[in-house]
Design an enzyme around this catalytic site. Sequence first.
Site, PDB file in Angstrom:
ATOM      1  N   TYR A 170      47.577  47.619  43.307  1.00  0.00           N
ATOM      2  CA  TYR A 170      46.546  46.854  44.011  1.00  0.00           C
ATOM      3  C   TYR A 170      45.163  47.461  43.781  1.00  0.00           C
ATOM      4  O   TYR A 170      44.183  46.744  43.523  1.00  0.00           O
ATOM      5  CB  TYR A 170      46.895  46.833  45.495  1.00  0.00           C
ATOM      6  CG  TYR A 170      45.991  45.999  46.363  1.00  0.00           C
ATOM      7  CD1 TYR A 170      46.063  44.609  46.349  1.00  0.00           C
ATOM      8  CD2 TYR A 170      45.085  46.601  47.228  1.00  0.00           C
ATOM      9  CE1 TYR A 170      45.245  43.840  47.172  1.00  0.00           C
ATOM     10  CE2 TYR A 170      44.271  45.847  48.056  1.00  0.00           C
ATOM     11  CZ  TYR A 170      44.349  44.466  48.017  1.00  0.00           C
ATOM     12  OH  TYR A 170      43.535  43.716  48.840  1.00  0.00           O
ATOM     13  N   LYS A 174      42.091  45.523  41.973  1.00  0.00           N
ATOM     14  CA  LYS A 174      40.872  45.224  42.711  1.00  0.00           C
ATOM     15  C   LYS A 174      39.643  45.899  42.109  1.00  0.00           C
ATOM     16  O   LYS A 174      38.547  45.329  42.127  1.00  0.00           O
ATOM     17  CB  LYS A 174      41.039  45.623  44.183  1.00  0.00           C
ATOM     18  CG  LYS A 174      41.962  44.689  44.956  1.00  0.00           C
ATOM     19  CD  LYS A 174      41.514  43.232  44.856  1.00  0.00           C
ATOM     20  CE  LYS A 174      42.216  42.317  45.822  1.00  0.00           C
ATOM     21  NZ  LYS A 174      41.798  40.902  45.673  1.00  0.00           N
TER      22      LYS A 174
END
Length: 309
Positions: A170, A174
């Site tokens: 993640y 991101k």
Amino acid sequence: MNVARFTQLLASKVAVVTGAGRGVGRSIALSLADAGAAVIVNDLGASLSGEATQETPAEQVTKEIEALGGRAIASCHDIADFAAANAVIETARSAFGRIDIVVNNAGNLRDAIFHRMSEEDFDAVIAVHLKGSFNISRAAAPHFKQQAAGAFVHMTSTSGLIGNFGQANYCAAKLGIAGLSKAIALDMQKFGVRSNAVAPFAWTRMVNSIPDETPEQKRRVEGLKKLVPEKIAPFVVALCSDAARHVSGQIFGVRNNEIYLFSQPRPLRTAHTSDGWTPETVLERVFPLFANDFYPLQRSGDVFTWDPA
């Protein structure tokens, strides 16, 4: 939602919002419609980990918008697939004649401590967050170029900008989205196209999976529950309006009633020598010189320690 509040701000605009069936995406889709935009509500209806379900949140949000007098079409295309992402944009163009706004919000979670993270866990998160953002943006880009206007808004996260535990996939996705947004802004500025990234702070099912077993974890979760997804939407609507056409290449954060402009990497210190460096002189001179400016190994919660306003 007050239907009459912003009726002209995005009048005649057409927007695509991915991951718009729940949470932050839903509130953004509703607010864009409230501001006068026609909205393609894209949501696969997947579970938090990205697996297919029988749910149809995109259709539910579309009905909400229509019930309030807005224009919307549901899309269940999988934006991790390049052809399907193109179909989302074509849905907007065939139904409403154009595309003006893309909000890349879709996401999933496959949290695991790094030494236990599987290749599948990593690939699944990159596919939706980073590749999905590329796919939708790339599909819209030629149309933005042709009409010499367009707004991209990409959802990043302080997990990537600062750091977090158990989220290597993640965090990578991101932070990659922040880089993608900047690259799009640079490449397309001459066509009047802008691109920005927003780190939203909100209590949604994406953060609902955070453990709350220890007293410290419980305190953190109670703080996160104060973060309302609907607080993100007004900033995104403003960012997509023509009045913000000069804003591009930036990274913002929205945390209830707080709005942040994030820094971007620039040199902090420099070391040079006329003799060239050796491993030994680097160890002797460079690391000690830089040590006071090293960033500590912090996570997002270590930086945002105050209660939301």
